[in-house]
Design a protein around this motif. Structure first.
Motif, PDB file in Angstrom:
ATOM      1  N   PRO A  29      38.254  36.901  35.033  1.00  0.00           N
ATOM      2  CA  PRO A  29      39.536  37.147  35.706  1.00  0.00           C
ATOM      3  C   PRO A  29      40.397  35.889  35.715  1.00  0.00           C
ATOM      4  O   PRO A  29      39.891  34.777  35.883  1.00  0.00           O
ATOM      5  CB  PRO A  29      39.119  37.549  37.125  1.00  0.00           C
ATOM      6  N   TRP A  30      41.701  36.094  35.537  1.00  0.00           N
ATOM      7  CA  TRP A  30      42.676  35.001  35.558  1.00  0.00           C
ATOM      8  C   TRP A  30      43.579  35.242  36.764  1.00  0.00           C
ATOM      9  O   TRP A  30      44.380  36.165  36.778  1.00  0.00           O
ATOM     10  CB  TRP A  30      43.468  34.979  34.261  1.00  0.00           C
ATOM     11  N   THR A  31      43.459  34.396  37.774  1.00  0.00           N
ATOM     12  CA  THR A  31      44.128  34.665  39.055  1.00  0.00           C
ATOM     13  C   THR A  31      45.220  33.666  39.402  1.00  0.00           C
ATOM     14  O   THR A  31      45.711  33.663  40.535  1.00  0.00           O
ATOM     15  CB  THR A  31      43.082  34.678  40.188  1.00  0.00           C
ATOM     16  N   GLN A  32      45.633  32.828  38.455  1.00  0.00           N
ATOM     17  CA  GLN A  32      46.684  31.858  38.758  1.00  0.00           C
ATOM     18  C   GLN A  32      47.975  32.587  39.139  1.00  0.00           C
ATOM     19  O   GLN A  32      48.441  33.461  38.427  1.00  0.00           O
ATOM     20  CB  GLN A  32      46.930  30.955  37.556  1.00  0.00           C
ATOM     21  N   PHE A  33      48.523  32.238  40.309  1.00  0.00           N
ATOM     22  CA  PHE A  33      49.768  32.827  40.812  1.00  0.00           C
ATOM     23  C   PHE A  33      49.663  34.349  40.887  1.00  0.00           C
ATOM     24  O   PHE A  33      50.598  35.079  40.561  1.00  0.00           O
ATOM     25  CB  PHE A  33      50.962  32.395  39.962  1.00  0.00           C
ATOM     26  N   PHE A  34      48.520  34.830  41.343  1.00  0.00           N
ATOM     27  CA  PHE A  34      48.254  36.258  41.512  1.00  0.00           C
ATOM     28  C   PHE A  34      49.264  36.882  42.477  1.00  0.00           C
ATOM     29  O   PHE A  34      49.523  36.358  43.547  1.00  0.00           O
ATOM     30  CB  PHE A  34      46.828  36.436  42.048  1.00  0.00           C
ATOM     31  N   ASP A  35      49.848  38.034  42.083  1.00  0.00           N
ATOM     32  CA  ASP A  35      50.852  38.680  42.937  1.00  0.00           C
ATOM     33  C   ASP A  35      50.947  40.163  42.590  1.00  0.00           C
ATOM     34  O   ASP A  35      51.474  40.541  41.538  1.00  0.00           O
ATOM     35  CB  ASP A  35      52.210  38.001  42.729  1.00  0.00           C
ATOM     36  N   LEU A  36      50.470  41.022  43.485  1.00  0.00           N
ATOM     37  CA  LEU A  36      50.550  42.467  43.275  1.00  0.00           C
ATOM     38  C   LEU A  36      51.924  43.037  43.629  1.00  0.00           C
ATOM     39  O   LEU A  36      52.180  44.223  43.389  1.00  0.00           O
ATOM     40  CB  LEU A  36      49.480  43.184  44.096  1.00  0.00           C
ATOM     41  N   GLN A  37      52.797  42.231  44.182  1.00  0.00           N
ATOM     42  CA  GLN A  37      54.182  42.622  44.468  1.00  0.00           C
ATOM     43  C   GLN A  37      54.265  43.940  45.234  1.00  0.00           C
ATOM     44  O   GLN A  37      55.125  44.777  44.967  1.00  0.00           O
ATOM     45  CB  GLN A  37      54.976  42.718  43.168  1.00  0.00           C
ATOM     46  N   GLY A  38      53.362  44.121  46.164  1.00  0.00           N
ATOM     47  CA  GLY A  38      53.397  45.314  47.007  1.00  0.00           C
ATOM     48  C   GLY A  38      52.608  46.496  46.474  1.00  0.00           C
ATOM     49  O   GLY A  38      52.457  47.501  47.184  1.00  0.00           O
ATOM     50  N   ARG A  39      52.108  46.417  45.269  1.00  0.00           N
ATOM     51  CA  ARG A  39      51.280  47.513  44.750  1.00  0.00           C
ATOM     52  C   ARG A  39      49.978  47.571  45.528  1.00  0.00           C
ATOM     53  O   ARG A  39      49.327  46.544  45.744  1.00  0.00           O
ATOM     54  CB  ARG A  39      51.017  47.315  43.255  1.00  0.00           C
ATOM     55  N   THR A  40      49.575  48.765  45.953  1.00  0.00           N
ATOM     56  CA  THR A  40      48.421  48.890  46.837  1.00  0.00           C
ATOM     57  C   THR A  40      47.096  48.972  46.088  1.00  0.00           C
ATOM     58  O   THR A  40      46.044  48.658  46.652  1.00  0.00           O
ATOM     59  CB  THR A  40      48.575  50.128  47.727  1.00  0.00           C
ATOM     60  N   ASP A  41      47.126  49.407  44.814  1.00  0.00           N
ATOM     61  CA  ASP A  41      45.904  49.429  44.028  1.00  0.00           C
ATOM     62  C   ASP A  41      45.960  48.337  42.970  1.00  0.00           C
ATOM     63  O   ASP A  41      47.029  47.820  42.649  1.00  0.00           O
ATOM     64  CB  ASP A  41      45.729  50.798  43.353  1.00  0.00           C
ATOM     65  N   MET A  42      44.814  47.987  42.448  1.00  0.00           N
ATOM     66  CA  MET A  42      44.751  46.951  41.426  1.00  0.00           C
ATOM     67  C   MET A  42      44.776  47.604  40.042  1.00  0.00           C
ATOM     68  O   MET A  42      43.969  48.494  39.764  1.00  0.00           O
ATOM     69  CB  MET A  42      43.489  46.106  41.594  1.00  0.00           C
ATOM     70  N   PRO A  43      45.691  47.217  39.170  1.00  0.00           N
ATOM     71  CA  PRO A  43      45.756  47.826  37.841  1.00  0.00           C
ATOM     72  C   PRO A  43      44.453  47.630  37.067  1.00  0.00           C
ATOM     73  O   PRO A  43      43.824  46.581  37.154  1.00  0.00           O
ATOM     74  CB  PRO A  43      46.907  47.089  37.162  1.00  0.00           C
ATOM     75  N   MET A  44      44.082  48.644  36.300  1.00  0.00           N
ATOM     76  CA  MET A  44      42.881  48.568  35.480  1.00  0.00           C
ATOM     77  C   MET A  44      43.225  48.015  34.101  1.00  0.00           C
ATOM     78  O   MET A  44      44.298  48.281  33.559  1.00  0.00           O
ATOM     79  CB  MET A  44      42.264  49.960  35.336  1.00  0.00           C
ATOM     80  N   SER A  45      42.303  47.232  33.537  1.00  0.00           N
ATOM     81  CA  SER A  45      42.504  46.652  32.216  1.00  0.00           C
ATOM     82  C   SER A  45      41.278  46.899  31.343  1.00  0.00           C
ATOM     83  O   SER A  45      40.194  47.236  31.846  1.00  0.00           O
ATOM     84  CB  SER A  45      42.792  45.151  32.326  1.00  0.00           C
ATOM     85  N   TRP A  46      41.453  46.682  30.018  1.00  0.00           N
ATOM     86  CA  TRP A  46      40.384  46.928  29.055  1.00  0.00           C
ATOM     87  C   TRP A  46      40.353  45.854  27.978  1.00  0.00           C
ATOM     88  O   TRP A  46      41.396  45.330  27.589  1.00  0.00           O
ATOM     89  CB  TRP A  46      40.588  48.281  28.351  1.00  0.00           C
ATOM     90  N   GLY A  47      39.155  45.573  27.512  1.00  0.00           N
ATOM     91  CA  GLY A  47      38.956  44.780  26.309  1.00  0.00           C
ATOM     92  C   GLY A  47      37.932  45.503  25.451  1.00  0.00           C
ATOM     93  O   GLY A  47      36.781  45.667  25.888  1.00  0.00           O
ATOM     94  N   ASP A  48      38.328  45.986  24.301  1.00  0.00           N
ATOM     95  CA  ASP A  48      37.388  46.803  23.525  1.00  0.00           C
ATOM     96  C   ASP A  48      37.586  46.631  22.027  1.00  0.00           C
ATOM     97  O   ASP A  48      38.639  46.190  21.569  1.00  0.00           O
ATOM     98  CB  ASP A  48      37.496  48.280  23.920  1.00  0.00           C
ATOM     99  N   HIS A  49      36.534  46.963  21.286  1.00  0.00           N
ATOM    100  CA  HIS A  49      36.493  46.820  19.836  1.00  0.00           C
ATOM    101  C   HIS A  49      36.818  45.372  19.433  1.00  0.00           C
ATOM    102  O   HIS A  49      37.770  45.089  18.727  1.00  0.00           O
ATOM    103  CB  HIS A  49      37.439  47.811  19.154  1.00  0.00           C
TER     104      HIS A  49
END
Length: 442
Positions: free
Chosen positions: A357-377
């Motif tokens: 995880p890369w959390t520098q200057f982390f800011d959800l800007q009011g979003r209540t859930d955390m976006p999902m991400s993927w790394g594949d193939h």
């Protein structure tokens, strides 16, 4: 049973054909265009009418800022559909804007040097750190200039030292200051350009990012030297090449040694970054036959990135880079990194693969859930390398890693541990670390 010469030639031809097919496809099987094999730097004789600075009243003077006079020459070249030629000598300037139709050529011994005064770089609407916003123009700017070229054997020097010192001074009293908080320009910024070329020149000492491509298509970067120091004063955030929402980018025969990422794939950031029309994916990226000195990442996905697909890094020599492959998984941005192939690499790095995880200057800007991400193939193959850490990969609820293939690796590592359980469907095929085969079991 005897093998005839004809049979041998037939088998050899078939093998070569299969190998060529493997080399000439992207990771998802899409064929590479013939464009990727056309790698001749454009000579001055093919760049249209010439507007030479020394014929336009511009002096070789390392102390005199001549922005207006150089810009006048650029505008003249644009009207002619030609090229501004910088002859031997040093020419000091603030922000320059290459209008559609204009190009740039630097003769051997020529140096275009950036001003150390930030007021020589106007605030404009531009793209920086995954956002479209007001910020300082680069030294060289070109927008919607199809066929734009920067060619030659000269040097573009950002004169970065005063900016670097100011950045670290500010960080000393405000550790939370961002890259944008300290006022400093980039070196080269191309936006909305097609069929562009940057070849032969040296790009050095940028105050900020060195080469930034935004929403560009079919751009070649050939035979460049891109340099910034890690000591005695670190050149902060001087990425060699930032690829931002672009398609068909070819980087070949370049040397990169910078105090940040060598190649960084960007495209947007923020909790709803995938919904913004200003953002976009990177696709059909080939980086090959390059050499790396020190850098933070040979190829880095993120941190301002939404979607990068069909990326190849191949035939690379590395000397003491920090990371070979770095996936920055940003918890406040939906990201997808897919169909990536890293192959035919030799040299030394600190981390072979780094995914956290890369959390520098982390800011959800009011979003209540955390976006999902993927790394594949993700495939890494045919690599012989020394490293401190082989496998710095961390599973997280914010992202899913799947379909990794490590094949034909011969590594020497101080930290040889590998935990395949961090990745779903992880294939290890002939992977040796310190002479020992690594299995797919934990």
């Amino acid at each position: 049973m005897k093998t005839t010469l004809a049979t041998t030639l037939m088998l050899l031809t078939a093998f070569t054909s299969v190998k060529a097919q493997q080399c000439d496809t992207f990771p998802d099987g899409t064929p590479l265009e013939p464009w990727y094999t056309e790698n001749r730097a454009t000579p001055l004789s093919e760049m249209g009418p010439q507007v030479r600075l020394n014929n336009e009243g511009v002096l070789s003077d390392s102390t005199l800022v001549q922005t207006a006079a150089i810009q006048k020459a650029i505008d003249k070249a644009a009207a002619l559909g030609g090229t501004v030629v910088i002859p031997r000598g040093t020419y000091l300037s603030g922000a320059l804007f290459f209008r559609p139709g204009s190009k740039l050529y630097l003769e051997e011994g020529a140096k275009l040097k950036g001003s150390s005064d930030i007021s020589d770089f106007p605030v404009v609407t531009t793209r920086i750190e995954g956002q479209s916003c007001k910020y300082f123009a680069a030294l060289i700017n070109s927008d919607s200039n199809d066929g734009f070229k920067i060619c030659g054997r000269g040097v573009i020097d950002g004169n970065g030292l005063p900016y670097w010192k100011a950045f670290w001074l500010r960080r000393s009293w405000n550790p939370q200051c961002t890259n944008k908080d300290e006022q400093r320009p980039r070196l080269v910024y191309l936006s909305n350009c097609r069929n562009a070329e940057i070849s032969g020149v040296t790009l050095q000492n940028s105050p900020f990012w060195t080469t930034h491509l935004y929403r560009c298509d079919h751009v070649k970067l050939l035979g460049l030297r891109i340099l910034s120091p890690a000591e005695p004063v670190k050149a902060p955030s001087t990425d060699a090449i930032d690829i931002d929402a672009c398609t068909h980018i070819h980087v070949k025969d370049c040397y990169m040694a910078v105090n940040d990422d060598a190649i960084a794939l960007k495209g947007g950031k923020g909790p709803w970054a995938d919904q913004s029309l200003d953002n976009g994916k990177n696709e059909f990226i080939v980086i090959e036959d390059c050499e790396y000195g020190f850098c933070h990442g040979c190829i880095t996905f993120g941190s301002e990135s939404v979607h990068s697909r069909n990326v190849i890094l191949r035939r690379i020599k590395v000397n003491k880079a920090a990371r070979l492959l770095w996936l920055k998984m940003r918890p406040d941005t939906p990201q997808r990194y897919e169909y990536v192939r890293v192959e035919d690499i030799s040299g030394s790095v600190t981390h072979f693969i780094y995914v956290k995880p890369w959390t520098q200057f982390f800011d959800l800007q009011g979003r209540t859930d955390m976006p999902m991400s993927w790394g594949d193939h993700i495939t890494m193959q045919n690599i012989r390398m020394e490293c401190r850490n082989f496998f710095e990969v961390e599973r997280s609820s914010q992202y899913r890693l799947s379909n990794f293939v490590f094949r034909n690796l011969d590594l020497q590592a101080e930290k040889a541990a590998c935990d395949p359980s961090q990745v779903d469907n992880f294939v290890l095929d002939n992977v040796k670390v310190n002479g020992n085969l690594v299995s797919a079991t934990k």
